[in-house]
Write an enzyme that holds these catalytic residues in place. Structure first.
Site, PDB file in Angstrom:
ATOM      1  N   GLU A  46       0.936  -1.368  -0.278  1.00  0.00           N
ATOM      2  CA  GLU A  46      -0.193   0.431   0.081  1.00  0.00           C
ATOM      3  C   GLU A  46       0.920   1.202   0.194  1.00  0.00           C
ATOM      4  O   GLU A  46       2.082   1.427   0.524  1.00  0.00           O
ATOM      5  CB  GLU A  46      -0.749   0.182   0.944  1.00  0.00           C
ATOM      6  CG  GLU A  46      -2.073  -0.967   1.355  1.00  0.00           C
ATOM      7  CD  GLU A  46      -2.215  -1.779   2.040  1.00  0.00           C
ATOM      8  OE1 GLU A  46      -2.972  -2.568   1.385  1.00  0.00           O
ATOM      9  OE2 GLU A  46      -1.107  -1.982   2.642  1.00  0.00           O
ATOM     10  N   THR A  47      -0.198   2.659  -0.293  1.00  0.00           N
ATOM     11  CA  THR A  47       0.827   3.771  -0.694  1.00  0.00           C
ATOM     12  C   THR A  47      -0.072   4.567   0.193  1.00  0.00           C
ATOM     13  O   THR A  47      -1.446   4.505  -0.306  1.00  0.00           O
ATOM     14  CB  THR A  47       1.461   4.108  -1.687  1.00  0.00           C
ATOM     15  OG1 THR A  47       2.426   3.119  -2.388  1.00  0.00           O
ATOM     16  CG2 THR A  47       2.259   5.692  -1.840  1.00  0.00           C
TER      17      THR A  47
END
Length: 291
Positions: A46-47
């Site tokens: 994830e970011t």
């Protein structure tokens, strides 16, 4: 202006362990498509993107993207983002209040020498929700295991959520290291209630000690080093099955990937239902700019 970002490793106290995360610090001005493209470019589980909060009483609004989709809530991005904000001096009172699509995530900041943020303990934004079951044979096939490896004494493979959906399946202790996701089996196992997404957490348990692995290949995550949102939901599920008012666990994940992670899931029985959460460390790695 360039957009600043930092990367951190979460659910570890040492660099290059745990689950890596990229955090874009002041992301106001980035559109949906650009955020999704940046998450795909980073190629991490994830970011996260920090935006001004809708409610000024909260610390920030946070959008979280995996390689293919926006997430309503995720564990290591919540702790990692909270620690980045704390190190920037943007967290008041020792608790970050993060607005995510699933609700409000509270992260109690853990500190070390000099008051530097070293980790966090989050409470998931929603109480435990238990959904449909998945056939044990299908769960086993997704993990590349035999049906006999899936244990059903405590529960059958079942969808659980504390803000984001997972299917959780208990497996034999000698099976977890043998698991290897089968993407064709994942596609075959999709059910209408999954809405095109299937994230499978398998775990082996000995009392309060849990060894887990999480596979979501249809979303581009072949295996996840540490999955705090799943750990939160699993802790709540186990408390609901075991009974009692509270429970604390330790969870190992990412070992088979060479990214050893230590998660500290917990659950509480409240008037709103069984709530879950998870704690863990956070280590800064590097900084950069985009744009």
């Amino acid at each position: 202006m360039p957009y600043r970002f930092e990367t951190v490793d979460v659910f570890t106290d040492a660099r290059f362990g745990g689950n890596p995360l990229a955090v874009f610090i002041d992301a106001d001005g980035l559109g949906d498509a650009e955020m999704q493209a940046l998450a795909a470019e980073m190629n991490l589980s994830e970011t996260s993107f920090i935006l001004p909060p809708a409610d000024p009483a909260n610390t920030a609004r946070v959008r979280i993207f995996n390689r293919a989709h926006e997430m309503p809530f995720a564990g290591h991005p919540s702790i990692g983002t909270a620690c980045v904000l704390a190190r920037l001096g943007r967290v008041a009172g020792g608790e970050a209040r993060l607005e995510v699509p699933a609700g409000l995530v509270r992260v109690a900041i853990e500190t070390g020498a000099g008051g530097m943020a070293t980790g966090g303990r989050l409470t998931a934004p929603q109480p435990l929700a238990i959904g449909p079951e998945l056939d044990p044979a299908a769960a086993a096939a997704c993990a590349g295991l035999a049906e006999r490896d899936v244990l059903t004494r405590a529960h059958r493979p079942v969808q659980v959520s504390a803000g984001v959906d997972f299917v959780v399946a208990e497996v034999a202790a000698d099976a977890i290291g043998r698991a290897l996701p089968d993407i064709a089996a994942f596609r075959a196992a999709l059910q209408p209630w999954m809405e095109g997404r299937l994230s499978l957490l398998i775990y082996a348990r000995e009392g309060a000690a849990v060894h887990a692995r999480m596979f979501a290949p249809l979303a581009g995550t072949w295996e996840d080093p540490a999955t705090g949102s799943a750990a939160s939901a699993l802790a709540a599920l186990l408390l609901s099955l075991d009974g009692g008012d509270a429970a604390e666990f330790t969870m190992r994940q990412g070992v088979e990937m060479g990214r050893p992670s230590l998660l500290r899931p917990f659950a509480r029985r409240t008037g709103a239902g069984v709530t879950g959460g998870v704690g863990g460390g956070c280590v800064p790695v590097f900084r950069g700019e985009y744009g």
